[in-house]
Write a protein that holds these residues in place. Structure first.
Motif, PDB file in Angstrom:
ATOM      1  N   MET A   1     -30.428   4.416   0.831  1.00 42.09           N
ATOM      2  CA  MET A   1     -30.473   5.768   0.299  1.00 42.09           C
ATOM      3  C   MET A   1     -29.079   6.372   0.197  1.00 42.09           C
ATOM      4  N   ALA A   2     -28.192   5.964   1.100  1.00 43.40           N
ATOM      5  CA  ALA A   2     -26.845   6.540   1.123  1.00 43.40           C
ATOM      6  C   ALA A   2     -25.963   5.969   0.021  1.00 43.40           C
ATOM      7  N   GLY A   3     -26.453   4.958  -0.692  1.00 44.25           N
ATOM      8  CA  GLY A   3     -25.673   4.409  -1.795  1.00 44.25           C
ATOM      9  C   GLY A   3     -24.543   3.499  -1.356  1.00 44.25           C
ATOM     10  N   HIS A   4     -24.681   2.865  -0.179  1.00 41.08           N
ATOM     11  CA  HIS A   4     -23.631   1.965   0.300  1.00 41.08           C
ATOM     12  C   HIS A   4     -23.859   0.577  -0.269  1.00 41.08           C
ATOM     13  N   ARG A   5     -22.995   0.118  -1.139  1.00 34.53           N
ATOM     14  CA  ARG A   5     -23.216  -1.140  -1.845  1.00 34.53           C
ATOM     15  C   ARG A   5     -23.069  -2.368  -0.958  1.00 34.53           C
ATOM     16  N   GLY A   6     -22.468  -2.207   0.207  1.00 27.53           N
ATOM     17  CA  GLY A   6     -22.336  -3.348   1.099  1.00 27.53           C
ATOM     18  C   GLY A   6     -23.608  -3.652   1.860  1.00 27.53           C
ATOM     19  N   ALA A   7     -24.582  -2.728   1.807  1.00 27.81           N
ATOM     20  CA  ALA A   7     -25.808  -2.884   2.595  1.00 27.81           C
ATOM     21  C   ALA A   7     -26.803  -3.764   1.868  1.00 27.81           C
ATOM     22  N   GLN A   8     -26.537  -5.071   1.867  1.00 22.97           N
ATOM     23  CA  GLN A   8     -27.451  -6.022   1.258  1.00 22.97           C
ATOM     24  C   GLN A   8     -27.270  -7.376   1.926  1.00 22.97           C
ATOM     25  N   GLY A   9     -28.320  -8.179   1.878  1.00 26.14           N
ATOM     26  CA  GLY A   9     -28.252  -9.500   2.465  1.00 26.14           C
ATOM     27  C   GLY A   9     -28.066  -9.462   3.971  1.00 26.14           C
ATOM     28  N   ALA A  10     -27.514 -10.565   4.500  1.00 27.06           N
ATOM     29  CA  ALA A  10     -27.370 -10.698   5.949  1.00 27.06           C
ATOM     30  C   ALA A  10     -26.395  -9.685   6.535  1.00 27.06           C
ATOM     31  N   ALA A  11     -25.483  -9.182   5.712  1.00 27.98           N
ATOM     32  CA  ALA A  11     -24.474  -8.240   6.220  1.00 27.98           C
ATOM     33  C   ALA A  11     -25.010  -6.830   6.375  1.00 27.98           C
ATOM     34  N   ALA A  12     -26.208  -6.568   5.857  1.00 35.63           N
ATOM     35  CA  ALA A  12     -26.734  -5.206   5.915  1.00 35.63           C
ATOM     36  C   ALA A  12     -26.800  -4.702   7.349  1.00 35.63           C
ATOM     37  N   THR A  13     -27.268  -5.550   8.263  1.00 36.96           N
ATOM     38  CA  THR A  13     -27.394  -5.143   9.661  1.00 36.96           C
ATOM     39  C   THR A  13     -26.032  -4.896  10.295  1.00 36.96           C
ATOM     40  N   VAL A  14     -25.033  -5.657   9.866  1.00 36.83           N
ATOM     41  CA  VAL A  14     -23.687  -5.490  10.427  1.00 36.83           C
ATOM     42  C   VAL A  14     -23.128  -4.128  10.034  1.00 36.83           C
ATOM     43  N   PHE A  15     -23.207  -3.803   8.742  1.00 43.00           N
ATOM     44  CA  PHE A  15     -22.706  -2.508   8.291  1.00 43.00           C
ATOM     45  C   PHE A  15     -23.499  -1.364   8.924  1.00 43.00           C
ATOM     46  N   ALA A  16     -24.823  -1.551   9.048  1.00 42.21           N
ATOM     47  CA  ALA A  16     -25.655  -0.520   9.669  1.00 42.21           C
ATOM     48  C   ALA A  16     -25.271  -0.322  11.123  1.00 42.21           C
ATOM     49  N   ALA A  17     -24.924  -1.396  11.815  1.00 38.21           N
ATOM     50  CA  ALA A  17     -24.549  -1.304  13.222  1.00 38.21           C
ATOM     51  C   ALA A  17     -23.266  -0.507  13.401  1.00 38.21           C
ATOM     52  N   ILE A  18     -22.343  -0.640  12.461  1.00 40.13           N
ATOM     53  CA  ILE A  18     -21.094   0.133  12.535  1.00 40.13           C
ATOM     54  C   ILE A  18     -21.405   1.628  12.526  1.00 40.13           C
ATOM     55  N   ALA A  19     -22.226   2.038  11.569  1.00 40.29           N
ATOM     56  CA  ALA A  19     -22.580   3.453  11.472  1.00 40.29           C
ATOM     57  C   ALA A  19     -23.363   3.916  12.693  1.00 40.29           C
ATOM     58  N   ALA A  20     -24.331   3.110  13.127  1.00 40.89           N
ATOM     59  CA  ALA A  20     -25.156   3.486  14.278  1.00 40.89           C
ATOM     60  C   ALA A  20     -24.323   3.603  15.548  1.00 40.89           C
ATOM     61  N   GLY A  21     -23.327   2.738  15.689  1.00 34.33           N
ATOM     62  CA  GLY A  21     -22.466   2.803  16.863  1.00 34.33           C
ATOM     63  C   GLY A  21     -21.701   4.106  16.934  1.00 34.33           C
ATOM     64  N   HIS A  22     -21.143   4.527  15.805  1.00 36.01           N
ATOM     65  CA  HIS A  22     -20.373   5.773  15.798  1.00 36.01           C
ATOM     66  C   HIS A  22     -21.258   6.984  16.055  1.00 36.01           C
ATOM     67  N   VAL A  23     -22.421   7.035  15.424  1.00 34.43           N
ATOM     68  CA  VAL A  23     -23.278   8.212  15.559  1.00 34.43           C
ATOM     69  C   VAL A  23     -23.862   8.334  16.960  1.00 34.43           C
ATOM     70  N   THR A  24     -24.288   7.214  17.548  1.00 34.45           N
ATOM     71  CA  THR A  24     -24.969   7.264  18.841  1.00 34.45           C
ATOM     72  C   THR A  24     -24.060   6.986  20.031  1.00 34.45           C
ATOM     73  N   GLY A  25     -22.930   6.293  19.793  1.00 36.67           N
ATOM     74  CA  GLY A  25     -22.047   5.945  20.897  1.00 36.67           C
ATOM     75  C   GLY A  25     -22.535   4.767  21.723  1.00 36.67           C
ATOM     76  N   VAL A  26     -23.574   4.060  21.273  1.00 30.95           N
ATOM     77  CA  VAL A  26     -24.115   2.915  22.017  1.00 30.95           C
ATOM     78  C   VAL A  26     -23.218   1.701  21.799  1.00 30.95           C
TER      79      VAL A  26
END
Length: 229
Positions: A1-26
């Motif tokens: 939904m955010a329009g991030h073109r890197g969020a596809q295939g096996a790397a989608a979880t990696v890019f998502a983890a970067i964002a989730a780490g910053h927002v939650t601090g986990v």
């Protein structure tokens, strides 16, 4: 939904983890993203110079984002730059919880959602900070501001956003079982984003978990942030 073109295939979880780490601090999210990056790097080195992995361009973009991951956290931890970086993270938290396609003004300014870090010059009260922003965080920032009605670069908007420090504090103090953590984190961020979008600036100033920030962008790489409360 955010329009991030890197969020596809096996790397989608990696890019998502970067964002989730910053927002939650986990820490787990940071560790996962960095470990995955090094695994891809090692795999690429094993086949070179006889071959080039099909995902080599993705590795190049992830290399930028891995560098930006550490640099962005350093800005948040530095008292002299935290107020430059925090508004970006606050809008990203809003985008993660609310989600929205980038407003047309962002696209007209050249935003494509490409992976790879974004260098942003932030001006606050006559001072300048250079912030290296991971592309998933930038994408969520654009999504959050678009959800709040920000038309894009060239305009300013007083925006109610979740307080990132309060989100991280809540996560840190939580005793949520690990098996339920992912679902709980999602509901937490969605709750904070929903509250931000439904609260007026005047009312937000009376709460402890919301901020009101005036966002103004001059193109994609220069911004002026002003804390209103």
């Amino acid at each position: 939904m955010a329009g991030h073109r890197g969020a596809q295939g096996a790397a989608a979880t990696v890019f998502a983890a970067i964002a989730a780490g910053h927002v939650t601090g986990v820490d787990y999210f940071y560790e996962y993203a960095i470990d995955a990056y090094y695994e891809m790097l090692d795999a690429a080195e094993e086949v070179r110079p006889l071959a080039e992995p099909r995902w080599a361009p993705l590795l190049s973009w992830l290399d930028e984002d891995a560098e930006a991951l550490a640099a962005f956290e350093e800005r948040l931890a530095d008292s002299s730059t935290v107020l430059c970086a925090e508004p970006i993270l606050a809008a990203a938290a809003l985008g993660l919880g609310a989600g929205s396609e980038p407003a047309e003004g962002w696209r007209r300014a050249g935003y494509t959602g490409r992976p790879g870090s974004y260098a942003v010059i932030v001006r606050r009260r006559g001072k300048k900070c250079r912030i290296l922003v991971p592309s998933p965080v930038y994408a969520l920032m654009v999504a959050g501001l678009s959800a709040a009605g920000h038309p894009g670069p060239g305009a300013g908007l007083d925006t109610v956003v979740p307080d990132p420090a309060e989100v991280r504090r809540t996560v840190l103090e939580s005793k949520t079982p690990y098996g339920q953590l992912s679902e709980w984190l999602r509901s937490l961020v969605e709750e904070k984003a929903g509250k931000a979008l439904s609260t007026s600036p005047d009312e937000a100033c009376k709460t402890r978990d919301l901020l009101v920030i005036r966002y103004r962008f001059e193109g994609l790489s220069e911004a002026v942030f002003e804390y209103l409360c």
